[in-house]
Enzyme design. Structure first.
Site, PDB file in Angstrom:
ATOM      1  N   GLU A 183       0.958  -1.177  -0.048  1.00 20.29           N
ATOM      2  CA  GLU A 183       0.109   0.067   0.005  1.00 20.29           C
ATOM      3  C   GLU A 183       0.689   1.267   0.041  1.00 20.29           C
ATOM      4  O   GLU A 183       0.618   2.271   0.676  1.00 20.29           O
ATOM      5  CB  GLU A 183      -1.054  -0.139   0.955  1.00 20.29           C
ATOM      6  CG  GLU A 183      -1.791  -1.116   1.247  1.00 20.29           C
ATOM      7  CD  GLU A 183      -3.264  -0.999   2.040  1.00 20.29           C
ATOM      8  OE1 GLU A 183      -2.995  -0.196   3.133  1.00 20.29           O
ATOM      9  OE2 GLU A 183      -3.967  -1.632   2.088  1.00 20.29           O
ATOM     10  N   GLU A 254      -6.886  -7.987  -0.825  1.00 20.82           N
ATOM     11  CA  GLU A 254      -7.227  -7.735   0.609  1.00 20.82           C
ATOM     12  C   GLU A 254      -8.535  -7.620   0.633  1.00 20.82           C
ATOM     13  O   GLU A 254      -9.135  -6.277   0.401  1.00 20.82           O
ATOM     14  CB  GLU A 254      -6.644  -6.640   1.333  1.00 20.82           C
ATOM     15  CG  GLU A 254      -5.017  -7.100   1.740  1.00 20.82           C
ATOM     16  CD  GLU A 254      -4.484  -6.049   2.847  1.00 20.82           C
ATOM     17  OE1 GLU A 254      -5.399  -5.241   3.727  1.00 20.82           O
ATOM     18  OE2 GLU A 254      -3.393  -6.045   3.046  1.00 20.82           O
TER      19      GLU A 254
END
Ligand SMILES: *[C@@H]1O[C@H](CO)[C@@H](O)[C@H](O)[C@H]1NC(C)=O
Ligand SMILES: *[C@@H]1O[C@H](CO)[C@@H](O)[C@H](O)[C@H]1NC(C)=O
Ligand SMILES: *[C@@H]1O[C@H](CO)[C@@H](O)[C@H](O)[C@H]1NC(C)=O
Ligand SMILES: *[C@@H]1O[C@H](CO)[C@@H](O)[C@H](O)[C@H]1NC(C)=O
Ligand SMILES: *[C@@H]1O[C@H](CO)[C@@H](O)[C@H](O)[C@H]1NC(C)=O
Ligand SMILES: *[C@@H]1O[C@H](CO)[C@@H](O)[C@H](O)[C@H]1NC(C)=O
Ligand SMILES: *[C@@H]1O[C@H](CO)[C@@H](O)[C@H](O)[C@H]1NC(C)=O
Ligand SMILES: *[C@@H]1O[C@H](CO)[C@@H](O)[C@H](O)[C@H]1NC(C)=O
Ligand SMILES: *[C@@H]1O[C@H](CO)[C@@H](O)[C@H](O)[C@H]1NC(C)=O
Ligand SMILES: *[C@@H]1O[C@H](CO)[C@@H](O)[C@H](O)[C@H]1NC(C)=O
Ligand SMILES: *[C@@H]1O[C@H](CO)[C@@H](O)[C@H](O)[C@H]1NC(C)=O
Ligand SMILES: *[C@@H]1O[C@H](CO)[C@@H](O)[C@H](O)[C@H]1NC(C)=O
Length: 704
Positions: A183, A254
């Site tokens: 991320e 995710e």
């Protein structure tokens, strides 16, 4: 272009490394999906993090995932767990990454290995070892030479370890994907021009390690070729902008099954219906890999949770903290996987068409005009009320907020809102009481004062750097002279997370922050004695931060101390890192003999160690310690920390965020188990019970 690079790379790999190895899988990808052994695949993946359970739990967790229709296990690699001290590696017990991956291989599942090595993951310091921050000139996660040197070193070490054990699919092993960074787009701008150059370097460095399987970057829309950008979030079916090249597949790394919980938060809940809806939507929109984050959350043992995060981790997942099947979620997802799998060939090889069926209803049809009679449909009703629609001359009733799956475009075999799996309820049975005072022995932690501290500084030190990840606790001590017995106001400003203030050995106040606002101010009226007054301030962190740019600059602990408005910040302060009980390891069998334990008194004092022994409850049901009568601290079983507890921090609805604390069965001996608690507040150990955990079939059947 992408494929060209990849083929070229694979050709080299073929020729040089594994050309003659038998049984290896060629993992590549195109715009539709990953291609394993020449076959396109739709894959369901589940996150299970090896250090959040025990090696004894792994086989059953993986078997339950497989039974639930999971193809891939996704895990991070936890750098600070493996190299807590620079150059000293630990891959034993819960840290045995190779054993975990081989266990997955044994069950015939694949692995996505998210090396990071920055991982966030509600793990202390986002998985980076704190010693990195002591390296002069280092800037973590940036185009910075010292950081890149160590990141490359660790990444290479892990890749080499996997290769040595033939764990990459290219070697016949189960690993089909590796992840670099995590991320990064969330912080990239803070690093200005050093951000993009770091991303390019990271991918180049990763690709050079020659794993023979693709690399992914999650939440990084501009992931450079050949790395695949992937989506993280709750609703990737709606939010994902898609791969950044037509030659890359749409992967969801995710899919949050619920959310992690911080102390003070209500337990999160995400319904099985909502999860199934979003997974189906993602697949309907050409997605070919969905990972449940988490499939099994587990336990943040020791001090591994990041700031304010509870010890139980994603307990609301398909497998709960203890590894038990949570219904209806597990069963509902299993049925979803089966429905999609029954038409995966159609999904992968037929053209997808989207069209409207009405206001708020969409059809996603694969192979609409297929001559081979291969057709599969997802009928979405995004409306809050039931809709009646026509599809291929047949009338269907679509339940509110749902997706119906028709693997042959004819019969609905699954609807995301129709939960037919029975609802189970978790119950705990009390098996053992600690309610007699003879069971307990106590040791009171000594409160240090300025004269008996060895570390001195003319300022308030940053707790993160000073404790250097050896303890949650740092004592700030000071002596002040008063000319008579007088009232004063002691005021302390802390950047986090918890404070217990003592004057002349007496508690004068406590305060704490929260996940959202770690900093706080404490004010307390104190009475000084004529002469020297000993101020001893115990500051406790509840895990280090796990996110944000410039992690190496993060600050915790006291920043300002005043008495009656006089600023004492640059007085001479004396420090003690950690508690005496920690330094002597009195929570171990050997360490406990180093101090004098006393019998339990009538009124509990703050900063007290408690010790008891107990026999393991009979049977195989998971065991949990009910700490509902305690305040805040840490618990050890036979020398192993089962994590921090914090029962006195209530949610807005007035209950503890976490009352039960998992004791893995493998930590227990048949009899004579040593339980040690360090309690910061004045909790009552007589109220502790040892419980077993079970599910019972709920009498309320869910609506059809
Ligand atoms: C690997 O797969 C790619 C794409 O499917 C193919 O072009 C390549 O020839 C394969 N390599 C081997 C060694 O099978
Ligand atoms: C911090 O801890 C690391 C690892 O134990 C050690 O190498 C380093 O010297 C410590 N640094 C300080 C300033 O204590
Ligand atoms: C996946 O995402 C969907 C929506 O995006 C969500 O409803 C679902 O709960 C997520 N599933 C998991 C397992 O995270
Ligand atoms: C899915 O793939 C088809 C080609 O099979 C393409 O036409 C369509 O636009 C894609 N849909 C989405 C949402 O990307
Ligand atoms: C399927 O056939 C219909 C009718 O012949 C045509 O209108 C439509 O464009 C076709 N769709 C696709 C995806 O080929
Ligand atoms: C639907 O009905 C129309 C008219 O009766 C017919 O022409 C068409 O072929 C039918 N379509 C399907 C998919 O059965
Ligand atoms: C819900 O699913 C069950 C079991 O698959 C099925 O029997 C029932 O008809 C479904 N209900 C609706 C409203 O689709
Ligand atoms: C299961 O049932 C319990 C009570 O019987 C209820 O509180 C809970 O919300 C139900 N869970 C689901 C997912 O329906
Ligand atoms: C301890 O708990 C047990 C079981 O609840 C109870 O029977 C017993 O009376 C309790 N003892 C004391 C001293 O409270
Ligand atoms: C602090 O202020 C209070 C109230 O103004 C005063 O009574 C007290 O003497 C002061 N204490 C010191 C140490 O100056
Ligand atoms: C301290 O004492 C003053 C005066 O008695 C009172 O107004 C104030 O509320 C007290 N502050 C605290 C934090 O107890
Ligand atoms: C207290 O003193 C420190 C060190 O001199 C200074 O940095 C800080 O700004 C002062 N704080 C206040 C509130 O005066």
């Amino acid at each position: 272009m992408v494929m060209k690079i990849l083929w070229c790379y694979l050709a080299i790999l073929l020729a040089v490394a594994f050309g003659s190895v038998q049984g290896w899988n060629n993992v590549t990808y195109d715009g539709r999906s990953l291609i394993i052994d020449h076959k396109h695949r739709i894959l369901f993946s589940g996150s299970i993090h090896y250090p959040r359970s025990t090696p004894e739990m792994w086989p059953s967790l993986i078997a339950k995932a497989k039974k639930g229709g999971i193809d891939v296990i996704q895990t991070y690699v936890f750098w600070n767990l493996h190299e807590p001290i620079q150059g000293q590696f630990d891959f034993s017990g819960r840290r045995d990454l190779v054993k975990f991956i081989k266990e997955i291989q044994k069950k015939g599942l694949y692995v996505t290995l998210r090396i990071g090595p920055f991982i966030e993951s509600e793990w202390t310091y986002g998985g980076l070892p704190l010693w990195l921050s002591h390296i002069p000139g280092i800037v973590l996660r940036s185009d910075n030479e010292p950081f890149k040197f160590h990141m490359q070193d660790f990444t290479t070490k892990i890749v080499d370890m996997m290769k040595l054990n033939n764990l990459y699919a290219s070697q016949g092993g189960p690993i089909i994907l590796s992840q670099i960074e995590n991320e990064y787009s969330m912080v990239e701008r803070a690093f200005h021009e050093k951000g993009p150059s770091y991303v390019n370097w990271a991918v180049e460095m990763a690709v050079k390690t020659q794993t023979g399987v693709p690399w992914i970057m999650c939440k990084q829309d501009d992931a450079p070729d050949p790395a695949i950008n992937t989506c993280n979030g709750k609703r990737c079916g709606k939010t994902f902008q898609g791969p950044n090249s037509p030659n890359k597949p749409s992967l969801w790394t995710e899919n949050w099954t619920s959310f992690y919980q911080a102390f003070g938060d209500e337990p999160p809940h995400r319904s099985a219906e909502d999860i199934a809806y979003n997974v189906a939507l993602f697949v309907a929109k050409n997605g070919s890999y969905v990972n449940y984050y988490m499939y099994h959350g587990g336990t943040n043992f020791d001090r591994t949770a990041s700031a304010f995060v509870t010890t139980a981790y994603y307990d609301e997942s398909a497998l709960d903290e203890y590894g038990l099947v949570r219904q209806p979620l597990w069963g509902h997802l299993k049925k979803l996987h089966a429905a999609i799998r029954s038409c995966s060939h159609t999904l992968l090889y037929e053209t997808q068409t989207t069209f409207s069926l009405g206001q708020g209803q969409e059809a996603y049809v694969f192979g609409m005009n297929s001559t081979k009679d291969q057709c599969a449909a997802f009928l979405e009703n995004n409306d809050l009320s039931e809709a009646t629609i026509q599809f291929r001359n047949v009338t269907y009733k679509l339940p509110p907020k749902s997706i119906s799956i028709l693997p042959r475009c004819k019969k609905v075999v699954f609807n995301t809102a129709n939960v037919s799996t029975k609802n189970d309820t978790r119950v705990r049975k009390s098996r053992l009481n600690f309610n007699s005072s003879e069971k307990w022995k106590v040791y009171e932690e000594a409160i240090p004062n300025y004269d008996n501290t060895s570390l001195k500084a003319n300022t308030l030190l940053n707790q993160i750097i000073t404790t250097n990840d050896t303890s949650d606790y740092l004592w700030y001590t000071l002596s002040i002279l008063a000319s008579s017995s007088i009232q004063s106001v002691l005021s302390v400003y802390s950047r986090g997370h918890v404070l217990h203030a003592f004057v002349n050995g007496v508690l004068v106040g406590s305060a704490h922050g929260s996940k959202k606002i770690p900093e706080f101010e404490m004010e307390s009226n104190v009475t000084f004695i004529n002469g020297i007054n000993k101020i001893s301030l115990l500051s406790a962190t509840v895990g280090m931060p796990d996110s944000g740019a410039y992690l190496e600059r993060k600050v915790a602990g006291l920043r300002r101390v005043k008495v009656n408005g006089t600023n004492l910040t640059d007085q001479s302060w004396g420090y003690q890192v950690g508690l005496l009980g920690e330094i002597l390891q009195i929570y171990t069998d050997i360490g406990s003999k180093k101090v004098q334990w006393k019998s339990l008194g009538s009124s509990p004092k703050p900063l007290t160690w408690y010790q008891a022994t107990f026999d393991a409850p009979k049977g195989n049901s998971p065991v949990a310690l009910n700490l509902g009568s305690m305040g805040k601290g840490e618990a050890w079983i036979n020398g192993q920390s089962i994590g921090r507890y914090w029962v006195s921090f209530h949610t807005p609805s007035g209950i503890p965020s976490q009352q039960w604390y998992h004791i893995p069965r493998s930590l227990l001996k048949h009899s004579g188990n040593l339980l040690v608690l360090f309690e910061e507040e004045t909790g009552n150990p007589l109220g502790i019970t040892l419980d077993t955990v079970h599910y019972i079939r709920s009498t309320i059947t869910p609506h059809q």
